[in-house]
Design a protein around this motif. Structure first.
Motif, PDB file in Angstrom:
ATOM      1  N   THR A 202      61.666 -13.333  29.838  1.00 15.43           N
ATOM      2  CA  THR A 202      60.207 -13.417  29.642  1.00 15.43           C
ATOM      3  C   THR A 202      59.630 -12.071  29.226  1.00 15.43           C
ATOM      4  O   THR A 202      58.835 -11.980  28.290  1.00 15.43           O
ATOM      5  N   ILE A 203      60.046 -11.020  29.935  1.00 13.36           N
ATOM      6  CA  ILE A 203      59.543  -9.686  29.607  1.00 13.36           C
ATOM      7  C   ILE A 203      60.050  -9.278  28.225  1.00 13.36           C
ATOM      8  O   ILE A 203      59.329  -8.692  27.416  1.00 13.36           O
ATOM      9  N   GLN A 204      61.293  -9.634  27.940  1.00 14.10           N
ATOM     10  CA  GLN A 204      61.870  -9.322  26.631  1.00 14.10           C
ATOM     11  C   GLN A 204      60.993  -9.895  25.515  1.00 14.10           C
ATOM     12  O   GLN A 204      60.653  -9.198  24.557  1.00 14.10           O
ATOM     13  N   LEU A 205      60.602 -11.142  25.671  1.00 17.67           N
ATOM     14  CA  LEU A 205      59.766 -11.779  24.647  1.00 17.67           C
ATOM     15  C   LEU A 205      58.427 -11.054  24.503  1.00 17.67           C
ATOM     16  O   LEU A 205      57.936 -10.842  23.398  1.00 17.67           O
ATOM     17  N   GLN A 206      57.891 -10.653  25.639  1.00 19.09           N
ATOM     18  CA  GLN A 206      56.603  -9.948  25.653  1.00 19.09           C
ATOM     19  C   GLN A 206      56.715  -8.613  24.890  1.00 19.09           C
ATOM     20  O   GLN A 206      55.849  -8.273  24.091  1.00 19.09           O
ATOM     21  N   ILE A 207      57.808  -7.888  25.139  1.00 15.23           N
ATOM     22  CA  ILE A 207      58.011  -6.593  24.481  1.00 15.23           C
ATOM     23  C   ILE A 207      58.223  -6.780  22.976  1.00 15.23           C
ATOM     24  O   ILE A 207      57.665  -6.054  22.150  1.00 15.23           O
ATOM     25  N   LEU A 208      59.017  -7.785  22.627  1.00 12.07           N
ATOM     26  CA  LEU A 208      59.269  -8.021  21.197  1.00 12.07           C
ATOM     27  C   LEU A 208      57.964  -8.388  20.493  1.00 12.07           C
ATOM     28  O   LEU A 208      57.723  -7.974  19.359  1.00 12.07           O
ATOM     29  N   GLU A 209      57.128  -9.131  21.193  1.00 13.66           N
ATOM     30  CA  GLU A 209      55.834  -9.503  20.620  1.00 13.66           C
ATOM     31  C   GLU A 209      54.960  -8.256  20.400  1.00 13.66           C
ATOM     32  O   GLU A 209      54.284  -8.127  19.372  1.00 13.66           O
ATOM     33  N   LEU A 210      55.027  -7.319  21.360  1.00 12.12           N
ATOM     34  CA  LEU A 210      54.285  -6.056  21.204  1.00 12.12           C
ATOM     35  C   LEU A 210      54.757  -5.286  19.978  1.00 12.12           C
ATOM     36  O   LEU A 210      53.969  -4.732  19.225  1.00 12.12           O
ATOM     37  N   ILE A 211      56.067  -5.253  19.809  1.00 11.45           N
ATOM     38  CA  ILE A 211      56.644  -4.528  18.676  1.00 11.45           C
ATOM     39  C   ILE A 211      56.222  -5.204  17.370  1.00 11.45           C
ATOM     40  O   ILE A 211      55.846  -4.551  16.400  1.00 11.45           O
ATOM     41  N   ARG A 212      56.249  -6.509  17.379  1.00 10.72           N
ATOM     42  CA  ARG A 212      55.842  -7.243  16.173  1.00 10.72           C
ATOM     43  C   ARG A 212      54.353  -6.984  15.849  1.00 10.72           C
ATOM     44  O   ARG A 212      53.967  -6.814  14.700  1.00 10.72           O
ATOM     45  N   ARG A 213      53.542  -6.911  16.911  1.00  6.27           N
ATOM     46  CA  ARG A 213      52.112  -6.661  16.708  1.00  6.27           C
ATOM     47  C   ARG A 213      51.881  -5.265  16.119  1.00  6.27           C
ATOM     48  O   ARG A 213      51.030  -5.060  15.261  1.00  6.27           O
ATOM     49  N   LEU A 214      52.681  -4.305  16.616  1.00  4.58           N
ATOM     50  CA  LEU A 214      52.592  -2.937  16.102  1.00  4.58           C
ATOM     51  C   LEU A 214      52.886  -2.930  14.603  1.00  4.58           C
ATOM     52  O   LEU A 214      52.233  -2.264  13.811  1.00  4.58           O
TER      53      LEU A 214
END
Ligand SMILES: Nc1ncnc2c1ncn2[C@@H]1O[C@H](COP(=O)(O)OP(=O)(O)OP(=O)(O)O)[C@@H](O)[C@H]1O
Ligand SMILES: [Mg+2]
Length: 342
Positions: A202-214
């Protein structure tokens, strides 16, 4: 929107071992554009982190050859002061080993605030809407931004963690803090070295989403180093595959997924479950990248992992060949490689 942000030309990074230099990164060429995620994959010891540290100018004992252009400036010849200005501001890195990136004597909150303070001019455009209307010099504003960042990376009790020290946190929590620090200033170029390895899904998905947003909101260029081909398929625009210090294949994700050529890439791809498991018998000899002193330096470095391919299939000095526009593969052995049950 295809502006080149980073251009690496003929980069070699060598370490001295027993009085001799050994290249861990050997003649690497690649580019990263704005608004692009370049994934780097390759097994342990293939030189991924050594490449990342070279870009960031963080090696202390290495000999670096070649060019690393960031927005046209050669990082390889930049003064330490200029590099320092760039690092953590426009260019930042999520380290594979989070403990080494944190100061054991400072509270988590202070460490993130320090990053924000050092690069105030950038943090003026910070994401926190809660902070708008306050001056960028306000400590209160920086604290709000810090708490906001901690919650963005999935820290459950940001106020509490703000006052904790690195040794009080679990590995996964520390990794999230390091990620918060790396994205605090909305960098233009982010190098993420195995950013989600220690995190649950779950956290992994959240972090990847942050990176994608960046990437999408800031048009950042991102180098994403990972072992996880699922993450690559999900996130990458392009992929570079490293083996024994060299790039052996580089291509768009689409071309790589549909038409991987190099035997090493194909063996990696065949380990992704597809539902059609017929092919996954014996692809290459299992093994590891040899240690730096024992890397084969002549001919095809992957040769010993596919001994059934005849010698003549390999080039004496393997070059990159363009097999589709923008899709390059090293050595001619790919033309002769097939899975045993194909
Ligand atoms: N500072 C150093 N001095 C000497 N050798 C080094 C140094 N840093 C890395 N190496 C060697 O360079 C090679 C590449 O290491 P690197 O850490 O870049 O691999 P990697 O691809 O990041 O692996 P992993 O997936 O395990 O993180 C290895 O053989 C490693 O032992
Ligand atoms: Mg590494």
């Amino acid at each position: 929107m295809n502006e080149e942000l980073l251009t690496i030309e003929n980069l070699s990074t060598s370490f001295p071992i027993a009085g001799q230099l050994y290249a861990a990164v050997d003649d690497v060429n690649l580019t990263v554009k704005k608004n692009e995620i370049l994934a780097i994959v390759g097994e342990s010891g293939s030189g991924k982190s050594a490449l990342a540290f070279s870009i960031m100018g963080l090696h202390t004992r290495a000999q670096i050859q070649g060019h690393i252009y960031y927005k046209g400036q050669n990082l390889a010849t930049m003064s330490p002061a200029e590099l320092n200005r760039l690092r953590g501001n426009e260019v930042s890195m999520i380290f594979q080993d989070p403990l080494s990136a944190l100061n054991p004597l400072m509270m988590i909150g202070e460490q993130i605030e320090e990053v924000l303070l050092l690069h105030e001019s950038k943090s003026k455009t910070a994401r926190s809407s809660k902070g708008s209307g306050q001056t960028r010099h306000s400590k209160k504003f920086r604290k709000e931004q810090t708490l906001d960042l901690l919650s963005q990376v999935g820290i459950p009790r940001p106020e509490y963690t703000y006052g904790q020290y690195p040794h009080e946190l679990s590995g996964g929590m520390r990794q999230r803090v390091v990620i918060a620090m790396a994205i605090a200033n909305q960098p233009h170029l982010l190098i993420a070295d195995e950013p989600t390895t220690a995190l649950d899904v779950t956290i992994q998905l959240q972090i990847l989403e942050l990176i994608r947003r960046l990437k999408e909101q800031m048009e950042a260029g991102i180098i994403l180093i990972t072992h996880d081909l699922g993450v690559v398929a999900e996130m990458a625009d392009r992929v570079a595959v490293m083996y024994a210090g060299q790039i052996v294949e580089i291509s768009s994700i689409h071309s790589l997924m549909s038409n991987a050529k190099h035997p090493y890439t194909r063996s990696l791809m065949s380990s992704i479950p597809t539902g059609n498991e017929k092919k996954t018998k014996l692809h290459v000899i299992q093994g590891v990248v040899p240690s730096l002193q024992h890397l084969p330096r002549q001919g095809c470095r992957f040769r010993s992992r596919i001994p059934w391919i005849e010698e003549a299939a390999h080039e004496a000095d393997p070059q990159m060949h363009e097999v589709e526009p923008g899709h390059y593969v090293r050595c001619t052995c790919y033309k002769h490689f097939h899975f045993l049950d194909e």
